[in-house]
Design a protein around this motif. Structure first.
Motif, PDB file in Angstrom:
ATOM      1  N   UNK A  96     -58.791  -4.172  74.535  1.00 37.66           N
ATOM      2  CA  UNK A  96     -57.381  -4.159  74.168  1.00 37.66           C
ATOM      3  C   UNK A  96     -57.065  -5.398  73.336  1.00 37.66           C
ATOM      4  N   UNK A  97     -56.194  -5.260  72.338  1.00 37.91           N
ATOM      5  CA  UNK A  97     -55.756  -6.409  71.552  1.00 37.91           C
ATOM      6  C   UNK A  97     -54.380  -6.882  72.011  1.00 37.91           C
ATOM      7  N   UNK A  98     -53.748  -7.758  71.239  1.00 40.39           N
ATOM      8  CA  UNK A  98     -52.438  -8.306  71.636  1.00 40.39           C
ATOM      9  C   UNK A  98     -51.375  -7.222  71.757  1.00 40.39           C
ATOM     10  N   UNK A  99     -51.510  -6.156  70.984  1.00 36.91           N
ATOM     11  CA  UNK A  99     -50.533  -5.064  71.008  1.00 36.91           C
ATOM     12  C   UNK A  99     -50.878  -4.007  72.051  1.00 36.91           C
ATOM     13  N   UNK A 100     -51.848  -4.330  72.931  1.00 35.53           N
ATOM     14  CA  UNK A 100     -52.287  -3.412  73.986  1.00 35.53           C
ATOM     15  C   UNK A 100     -52.891  -2.135  73.406  1.00 35.53           C
ATOM     16  N   UNK A 101     -53.496  -2.269  72.239  1.00 36.11           N
ATOM     17  CA  UNK A 101     -54.180  -1.151  71.602  1.00 36.11           C
ATOM     18  C   UNK A 101     -55.685  -1.312  71.756  1.00 36.11           C
ATOM     19  N   UNK A 102     -56.367  -0.204  71.959  1.00 33.18           N
ATOM     20  CA  UNK A 102     -57.810  -0.247  72.116  1.00 33.18           C
ATOM     21  C   UNK A 102     -58.455  -0.325  70.732  1.00 33.18           C
ATOM     22  N   UNK A 118     -55.358 -15.533  85.349  1.00 32.57           N
ATOM     23  CA  UNK A 118     -56.771 -15.879  85.480  1.00 32.57           C
ATOM     24  C   UNK A 118     -57.725 -14.767  85.095  1.00 32.57           C
ATOM     25  N   UNK A 119     -57.219 -13.662  84.597  1.00 37.02           N
ATOM     26  CA  UNK A 119     -58.077 -12.530  84.246  1.00 37.02           C
ATOM     27  C   UNK A 119     -57.992 -12.247  82.754  1.00 37.02           C
ATOM     28  N   UNK A 120     -59.157 -11.998  82.152  1.00 36.95           N
ATOM     29  CA  UNK A 120     -59.193 -11.581  80.751  1.00 36.95           C
ATOM     30  C   UNK A 120     -58.739 -10.125  80.683  1.00 36.95           C
ATOM     31  N   UNK A 121     -57.612  -9.868  80.012  1.00 36.75           N
ATOM     32  CA  UNK A 121     -57.097  -8.501  79.914  1.00 36.75           C
ATOM     33  C   UNK A 121     -57.277  -7.930  78.509  1.00 36.75           C
ATOM     34  N   UNK A 122     -57.821  -8.716  77.598  1.00 34.16           N
ATOM     35  CA  UNK A 122     -58.050  -8.247  76.239  1.00 34.16           C
ATOM     36  C   UNK A 122     -58.637  -9.354  75.387  1.00 34.16           C
TER      37      UNK A 122
END
Length: 367
Positions: A96-102, A118-122
């Motif tokens: 996922x990028x900053x815009x929550x797009x894959x 603390x978690x990498x979400x993208x």
């Protein structure tokens, strides 16, 4: 056909996450699809009487614990150090990028982690945006950073392993059945059996694998007619539900390094200089285009004789030291007075020496 799946917050680090989902749909007559399977009791030699199993594809991600401390006195823990996490993968990365797009980033792209709790979400490849966001944000408020707490601790999860993972394998065998099909004896699949393969190493040969499969088949020859005989259907990654999710059982060995992780200290604790280099004394990899001078390399997870070490303790916790910034004496302090007195004394001494050199010349001119 390929499907992309995303893990959610329920996924645990260092545990295999199996993607064993199945796709169920009904074929319609007249659409050029495969015809409906035969009715029970009327077996077709081309079709099994039980559903075909799908391969299991495992995913695993790791975590690392860090401790921020004074370089000269490691009993002093430092709060408020702020970091970004970077990675360069030799393989393409889908995230996922900053815009929550894959999106899929090409191989060898320098990526910056998007961090939440603390978690990498993208990940993002926009280094300029990261730098601008960190500069414009108050300490601890950038979506790209993580900060050490009052005990100097911080923790990052959601990271792929540094090394390529070779998962434990399992064999799927078709158990055959001799059935009557309109007066003809035919061989059909009755059901499937799963056998976990023996652990493998980098030295395991294809001949050894073939011999293992042949040995399993030899133990299940079936009856003289062939009823109950086992045949290899396919090899798959092992299902954690069968042998447990313990990574020491799920992973045979780790291959070559495919990820290159770095911590970048964007805000050091007050009175301290940013970190200098990784404790392994790895070259810092700085390039002319790199806006950060001191990448701090680390691996996920820590390594122990080629196998991952999953323990999060003092032995595997990464120490991140900071050195204090040298300071000149503070205005108004005793050191300042001494500094001024020494300076005045030096200036006075220089003046006296200069006068002494001038006196003989003055005497000559008077004569």
């Amino acid at each position: 056909m390929r499907f992309t799946a995303l893990t959610n917050e329920k996924a645990k680090p260092n545990q295999a996450i199996p993607n064993d989902s199945t796709l169920d749909f009904i074929n319609k007559w007249g659409y050029g699809t495969k015809p409906q399977p035969p009715l029970p009791g009327n077996p077709d030699p081309k079709e099994p009487t039980s559903p075909k199993p799908s391969e299991v594809v495992n995913t695993i991600f790791g975590e690392r614990y860090f401790e921020k401390l004074d370089k000269a006195n490691n009993t002093i823990k430092l709060q408020g150090a702020e970091f970004i996490v970077r990675n360069t993968s030799v393989n393409p990365v889908t995230a996922l990028n900053e815009a929550n797009q894959l999106v899929t980033y090409p191989a060898n792209t320098l990526l910056y982690g998007i961090i939440k709790d603390g978690q990498i979400i993208g990940w993002t490849n926009n280094g300029a945006a990261v730098t601008a966001d960190v500069a414009a944000s108050k300490p601890g408020e950038s979506k790209y950073t993580i900060t050490s707490d009052a005990k100097g601790k911080f923790h990052v999860e959601g990271l792929a392993y540094t090394n390529e993972i070779n998962y434990r394998k399992q064999y799927i065998f078709s158990v055959m059945k001799i059935a009557n099909n309109n007066g003809t004896q035919v061989e059909v699949v009755d059901h499937y059996e799963y056998v976990t393969a023996a652990p493998r190493t980098t030295e395991t040969t294809q001949a050894a694998i073939d011999a293992e499969i042949a040995g399993i088949i030899a133990k299940h020859p079936g009856t003289e007619s062939g009823d109950g005989a086992w045949k290899l259907y396919k090899e798959s990654e092992a299902d954690p539900k069968v042998i447990g999710s313990n990574p020491t059982e799920m992973i045979d060995y780790l291959g070559k390094a495919i990820n290159d992780y770095e911590l970048i200290e964007v805000r050091a604790p007050e009175g301290y200089a940013p970190i200098e280099k990784a404790p392994q004394d790895v070259a810092n990899g700085t390039t002319e285009k790199d806006p950060y001078e001191h990448p701090f390399k680390f691996t996920v997870p820590s390594m122990d004789q080629g196998l991952p070490n999953y323990n999060n303790n003092e032995e595997t916790e990464i120490k991140v030291p900071n050195a204090k910034i040298p300071r000149i004496p503070i205005t108004g302090g005793v050191g300042t007075v001494l500094f001024i007195l020494v300076g005045v004394g030096l200036m006075g001494g220089a003046y006296i020496l200069h006068r002494k050199k001038e006196e003989p010349n003055s005497a000559k001119r008077t004569k």
